[in-house]
Motif scaffolding. Sequence first.
Motif, PDB file in Angstrom:
ATOM      1  N   VAL A  85     -49.785 -61.386 -21.303  1.00 37.42           N
ATOM      2  CA  VAL A  85     -48.748 -61.631 -20.293  1.00 37.42           C
ATOM      3  C   VAL A  85     -47.533 -62.302 -20.915  1.00 37.42           C
ATOM      4  CG1 VAL A  85     -48.219 -62.969 -18.222  1.00 37.42           C
ATOM      5  CG2 VAL A  85     -50.353 -61.687 -18.359  1.00 37.42           C
ATOM      6  N   LEU A  86     -47.759 -63.334 -21.716  1.00 30.56           N
ATOM      7  CA  LEU A  86     -46.633 -64.026 -22.348  1.00 30.56           C
ATOM      8  C   LEU A  86     -45.928 -63.143 -23.371  1.00 30.56           C
ATOM      9  CD1 LEU A  86     -48.082 -67.620 -22.824  1.00 30.56           C
ATOM     10  CD2 LEU A  86     -46.446 -66.821 -21.113  1.00 30.56           C
ATOM     11  N   GLY A  87     -46.681 -62.316 -24.082  1.00 29.28           N
ATOM     12  CA  GLY A  87     -46.064 -61.402 -25.050  1.00 29.28           C
ATOM     13  C   GLY A  87     -45.191 -60.364 -24.372  1.00 29.28           C
ATOM     14  N   GLU A  88     -45.620 -59.861 -23.225  1.00 27.14           N
ATOM     15  CA  GLU A  88     -44.809 -58.885 -22.506  1.00 27.14           C
ATOM     16  C   GLU A  88     -43.573 -59.535 -21.900  1.00 27.14           C
ATOM     17  OE1 GLU A  88     -47.336 -57.056 -19.636  1.00 27.14           O
ATOM     18  OE2 GLU A  88     -48.298 -55.749 -21.107  1.00 27.14           O
ATOM     19  N   ARG A  89     -43.704 -60.767 -21.462  1.00 25.76           N
ATOM     20  CA  ARG A  89     -42.582 -61.418 -20.792  1.00 25.76           C
ATOM     21  C   ARG A  89     -41.531 -61.916 -21.780  1.00 25.76           C
ATOM     22  NH1 ARG A  89     -44.046 -65.473 -16.257  1.00 25.76           N
ATOM     23  NH2 ARG A  89     -44.652 -63.482 -15.376  1.00 25.76           N
ATOM     24  N   PHE A  90     -41.965 -62.561 -22.856  1.00 21.32           N
ATOM     25  CA  PHE A  90     -41.024 -63.215 -23.759  1.00 21.32           C
ATOM     26  C   PHE A  90     -40.837 -62.486 -25.086  1.00 21.32           C
ATOM     27  CE2 PHE A  90     -42.740 -66.759 -21.174  1.00 21.32           C
ATOM     28  CZ  PHE A  90     -41.552 -67.090 -20.524  1.00 21.32           C
TER      29      PHE A  90
END
Length: 57
Positions: free
Chosen positions: A19-24
Motif C-alpha cells: 500500500v505504501l509503495g503504491e501510494r508514495f
Amino acid sequence: MTLLIILACVFGVVALMVVLGERFGKPMSNEQQAKFSKLSWVLVFMILVGAIIKEML
C-alpha cells in the motif's frame, strides 16, 4: 497458534509495504531499470558463488 500470529504479522507487514509503495512510490525511468537489472544479475551470481563455496567448505 503462535505460527498463525506470526503469519498474520508477516502478511500485515507485506500488505502495508504494498500500500505504501503504491501510494508514495514513483515510477523508475528506463535508464534506472536497466542499471538495476544489470546490478541484480551480478548480485545473484555473487550469492550463488558464495553458496557454492560455503557448501564446499
